[in-house]
Design an enzyme around this catalytic site. Sequence first.
Site, PDB file in Angstrom:
ATOM      1  N   CYS A 101     -49.390  55.016  26.523  1.00 54.97           N
ATOM      2  CA  CYS A 101     -50.124  55.011  25.277  1.00 54.97           C
ATOM      3  C   CYS A 101     -49.095  54.857  24.176  1.00 54.97           C
ATOM      4  O   CYS A 101     -47.902  55.036  24.403  1.00 54.97           O
ATOM      5  CB  CYS A 101     -50.868  56.328  25.109  1.00 54.97           C
ATOM      6  SG  CYS A 101     -51.876  56.732  26.537  1.00 54.97           S
TER       7      CYS A 101
ATOM      8  N   ARG B 279     -49.287  48.871  24.126  1.00 52.63           N
ATOM      9  CA  ARG B 279     -49.049  49.951  25.085  1.00 52.63           C
ATOM     10  C   ARG B 279     -50.353  50.490  25.687  1.00 52.63           C
ATOM     11  O   ARG B 279     -50.324  51.318  26.594  1.00 52.63           O
ATOM     12  CB  ARG B 279     -48.305  51.102  24.397  1.00 52.63           C
ATOM     13  CG  ARG B 279     -46.950  50.711  23.866  1.00 52.63           C
ATOM     14  CD  ARG B 279     -46.302  51.887  23.192  1.00 52.63           C
ATOM     15  NE  ARG B 279     -45.871  52.874  24.150  1.00 52.63           N
ATOM     16  CZ  ARG B 279     -44.648  52.931  24.679  1.00 52.63           C
ATOM     17  NH1 ARG B 279     -43.735  52.076  24.302  1.00 52.63           N
ATOM     18  NH2 ARG B 279     -44.340  53.840  25.556  1.00 52.63           N
TER      19      ARG B 279
ATOM     20  N   TRP C  27     -54.194  54.095  26.879  1.00 51.69           N
ATOM     21  CA  TRP C  27     -54.449  53.426  28.159  1.00 51.69           C
ATOM     22  C   TRP C  27     -54.831  54.548  29.103  1.00 51.69           C
ATOM     23  O   TRP C  27     -54.005  55.398  29.446  1.00 51.69           O
ATOM     24  CB  TRP C  27     -53.196  52.707  28.640  1.00 51.69           C
ATOM     25  CG  TRP C  27     -53.406  51.949  29.912  1.00 51.69           C
ATOM     26  CD1 TRP C  27     -53.939  50.691  30.045  1.00 51.69           C
ATOM     27  CD2 TRP C  27     -53.083  52.386  31.234  1.00 51.69           C
ATOM     28  NE1 TRP C  27     -53.967  50.339  31.371  1.00 51.69           N
ATOM     29  CE2 TRP C  27     -53.444  51.348  32.123  1.00 51.69           C
ATOM     30  CE3 TRP C  27     -52.526  53.550  31.767  1.00 51.69           C
ATOM     31  CZ2 TRP C  27     -53.270  51.438  33.498  1.00 51.69           C
ATOM     32  CZ3 TRP C  27     -52.354  53.641  33.139  1.00 51.69           C
ATOM     33  CH2 TRP C  27     -52.723  52.594  33.991  1.00 51.69           C
TER      34      TRP C  27
ATOM     35  N   ASN D 294     -48.583  61.015  24.915  1.00 52.47           N
ATOM     36  CA  ASN D 294     -48.344  59.913  25.837  1.00 52.47           C
ATOM     37  C   ASN D 294     -47.635  60.479  27.046  1.00 52.47           C
ATOM     38  O   ASN D 294     -46.608  61.148  26.909  1.00 52.47           O
ATOM     39  CB  ASN D 294     -47.464  58.842  25.165  1.00 52.47           C
ATOM     40  CG  ASN D 294     -47.028  57.783  26.158  1.00 52.47           C
ATOM     41  OD1 ASN D 294     -47.758  57.477  27.105  1.00 52.47           O
ATOM     42  ND2 ASN D 294     -45.846  57.226  25.962  1.00 52.47           N
ATOM     43  N   GLY D 295     -48.196  60.206  28.235  1.00 49.80           N
ATOM     44  CA  GLY D 295     -47.582  60.714  29.462  1.00 49.80           C
ATOM     45  C   GLY D 295     -48.667  61.244  30.379  1.00 49.80           C
ATOM     46  O   GLY D 295     -49.854  60.950  30.178  1.00 49.80           O
TER      47      GLY D 295
ATOM     48  N   GLU E 273     -45.402  34.806  40.909  1.00 49.28           N
ATOM     49  CA  GLU E 273     -45.514  35.075  39.473  1.00 49.28           C
ATOM     50  C   GLU E 273     -46.693  34.292  38.884  1.00 49.28           C
ATOM     51  O   GLU E 273     -47.441  34.806  38.047  1.00 49.28           O
ATOM     52  CB  GLU E 273     -44.186  34.712  38.779  1.00 49.28           C
ATOM     53  CG  GLU E 273     -44.151  34.862  37.285  1.00 49.28           C
ATOM     54  CD  GLU E 273     -44.474  36.269  36.785  1.00 49.28           C
ATOM     55  OE1 GLU E 273     -44.584  37.200  37.581  1.00 49.28           O
ATOM     56  OE2 GLU E 273     -44.657  36.405  35.564  1.00 49.28           O
TER      57      GLU E 273
ATOM     58  N   LYS F  37     -49.827  35.977  37.016  1.00 50.49           N
ATOM     59  CA  LYS F  37     -50.129  35.637  35.616  1.00 50.49           C
ATOM     60  C   LYS F  37     -51.577  35.209  35.466  1.00 50.49           C
ATOM     61  O   LYS F  37     -52.278  35.623  34.557  1.00 50.49           O
ATOM     62  CB  LYS F  37     -49.173  34.520  35.178  1.00 50.49           C
ATOM     63  CG  LYS F  37     -48.825  34.513  33.756  1.00 50.49           C
ATOM     64  CD  LYS F  37     -47.619  35.342  33.375  1.00 50.49           C
ATOM     65  CE  LYS F  37     -47.497  36.661  34.048  1.00 50.49           C
ATOM     66  NZ  LYS F  37     -46.326  37.417  33.734  1.00 50.49           N
TER      67      LYS F  37
ATOM     68  N   GLU G  52     -53.956  38.144  35.925  1.00 47.22           N
ATOM     69  CA  GLU G  52     -53.797  39.135  34.857  1.00 47.22           C
ATOM     70  C   GLU G  52     -54.536  38.732  33.580  1.00 47.22           C
ATOM     71  O   GLU G  52     -55.182  39.564  32.952  1.00 47.22           O
ATOM     72  CB  GLU G  52     -52.295  39.276  34.585  1.00 47.22           C
ATOM     73  CG  GLU G  52     -51.918  40.277  33.543  1.00 47.22           C
ATOM     74  CD  GLU G  52     -50.404  40.356  33.341  1.00 47.22           C
ATOM     75  OE1 GLU G  52     -49.689  39.392  33.686  1.00 47.22           O
ATOM     76  OE2 GLU G  52     -49.945  41.388  32.829  1.00 47.22           O
TER      77      GLU G  52
ATOM     78  N   HIS H 216     -50.990  30.416  59.107  1.00 47.83           N
ATOM     79  CA  HIS H 216     -51.066  31.601  59.984  1.00 47.83           C
ATOM     80  C   HIS H 216     -52.191  32.550  59.573  1.00 47.83           C
ATOM     81  O   HIS H 216     -52.133  33.732  59.874  1.00 47.83           O
ATOM     82  CB  HIS H 216     -49.718  32.330  59.990  1.00 47.83           C
ATOM     83  CG  HIS H 216     -48.620  31.501  60.563  1.00 47.83           C
ATOM     84  ND1 HIS H 216     -48.553  31.159  61.895  1.00 47.83           N
ATOM     85  CD2 HIS H 216     -47.563  30.889  59.975  1.00 47.83           C
ATOM     86  CE1 HIS H 216     -47.486  30.403  62.105  1.00 47.83           C
ATOM     87  NE2 HIS H 216     -46.875  30.214  60.950  1.00 47.83           N
TER      88      HIS H 216
ATOM     89  N   LYS I 191     -48.871  47.200  28.423  1.00 49.99           N
ATOM     90  CA  LYS I 191     -47.592  46.524  28.627  1.00 49.99           C
ATOM     91  C   LYS I 191     -46.541  47.428  29.270  1.00 49.99           C
ATOM     92  O   LYS I 191     -45.831  47.010  30.166  1.00 49.99           O
ATOM     93  CB  LYS I 191     -47.067  45.966  27.302  1.00 49.99           C
ATOM     94  CG  LYS I 191     -45.854  45.079  27.549  1.00 49.99           C
ATOM     95  CD  LYS I 191     -45.695  44.016  26.536  1.00 49.99           C
ATOM     96  CE  LYS I 191     -44.572  43.068  26.893  1.00 49.99           C
ATOM     97  NZ  LYS I 191     -44.914  42.150  27.991  1.00 49.99           N
TER      98      LYS I 191
END
Length: 588
Positions: free
Chosen positions: A2, A27, A72, A96-97, A460, A464, A467, A483, A583
Amino acid sequence: MCGIIGYIGNKNAAEIVYGGLKRLEYRGYDSAGAAFRAEGKISVIKKEGKVEKLLPYLAGVRATVGIGHTRWATHGAPSDINAHPHSSGCISVVHNGIIENYAELKNLLISEGVTFLSRTDSEVIAHLINRFYSGDLVAAVAEAVKLLKGSYALMVICERENKIVAARYKSPLIIGFGQGENFCASDEPALAGKCEKISVLEDGDIAEITSDEVTIFNGELQCVVREVSPNLAVSSDLGLGDYPHYMLKEIGEVAGSVEYTLKAFGSVKVKLAAAFSGVTRVVLTGCGTAYHAALIGRRYIEIFAKIPAEAETAGEFRYKNPVLGEGCAVLAISQSGETADTVEAARLAKSSGAKVIAVTNCLRSELTRVADVVVPVAAGPEICVAATKSYTGQVAALYLAALTLAGVEGGGLWEELEKMPALCRETAENIDTSALARKCARSRGTYFLGRDLDYAVALEGSLKLKEVSYVPGEGYPAGELKHGTLALIDKRTVSVFIITDGKLAGKCENAVEQVLSRGGKVAVLTNLQDVKKRLKGLVTVIELPACGRLLSPLLSAVAVQKLAYDAAVILSRDPDKPRNLAKSVTVE
Ligand code: M6R
């Protein structure tokens, strides 16, 4: 995960807190709130949704002290009630945490008659501080934090005292020093343009902040001194300019990221070479995109230095009792330098006797405090949640680190990298992925395929696209397709092949044929002329500028980033703030 900000001074706190929250929104952005103190009373505003939801309620606030939070969610769904600040008695808190022992503390407080309103872990902090408060906010915070297990960056205000009290343990928190005003925030960008000097709080610190003074204490309430340094965040770096989204702006800055990373490397080259002396094995670690950069860095080390190298996600690495020790170097890669798993992996590596080398875009982050050496990624502030220019900066930094480990101090391999900024710029300006993005946006699923370094970029590309567009997908080694995964291919799927390695091109083309034979749609990103000639007319070909195979990830990355961006826009998603994400992931 956050973002938090606090202000005390003589200006309009609502305006400053709101501006800071807007800058911190990367954040977390599922809910936001603020508390203001005026004339001995605290008013709290909190809303589910993005920070701008607060705006209509801030117009009437007249206060010169305030704390704010953009969330978040970890414990408790995004909602008005679960949004911060949380209050108890005369106290309001933003956090935050994660408080790991919150359930135990909550039961204790409930047994004492406390009523909880939210489903968050953070609310226990407000009640604990209120429980200990008897006229001295600093003392109450010091008592309360002794009971907390987990991580926290806190700001607390109280109706009876004209100050902010801040505390941190394992979550970032900085103090900003102004003239007749002071600030507190999760990170420097929140204070861009607001103050010129900052101090980074250390674990266990408690700061008492008034408009004229900041006093920092350790957990025993002894005064401590923390280094004061310039605030490096510049507000002009953070604007959107004429771009519709930060993601597009930042893809356009990929060339600069490679160029500045190359320049910045000069400052660390000698120290890094010394740290690498006697190293016989390297482990690279990071999360998400940084892990994908690690996969490329691992190959650079094997190719240039010819010593064993492994890449592992930080979340796995830290819990597997890794075999480390002397002779081992751990490269911890992180844009933010605050990702909890990566920071803890670095700590573990250090305690096991390995040399720890941070590769990061944030030179005052937690990771840099753990590391023996910091290799700078000079991407500049990255605001979009999706990593773009930081990835290419990381790849460039790892290339340079691998050359240093191999004792290659100049020559052709260095010159190859020097040519890349121009080629990145050309790719970002000319690449047209919009038609392919439309196909991906309509597809049932996407597969990103490649071999060796191209496989790392495929992972990647898939991340992307998922996301920012929410289109399902997978990154896969092209040789593995037959396979099992081939069973998923049909006309509703799109397979994106990355083919930049002449030696493996023929093998990849076999996989292209296998997908085409099953009716799947295929696109190929390539800079190999013979591949283009053979496949033109059969599949969608997206051409990349020619360059050596080792640095081609810098160009194919731009292509997959642009593809993801286009798909997100076609599907009306916000690429800068994808749902459910943040982020900096500073929690486990
Ligand atoms: O700040 P970090 O580089 O440590 O972040 C690691 C991941 O959370 C990050 O790369 C994430 O995967 C990105 N949002 C992907 O675009």
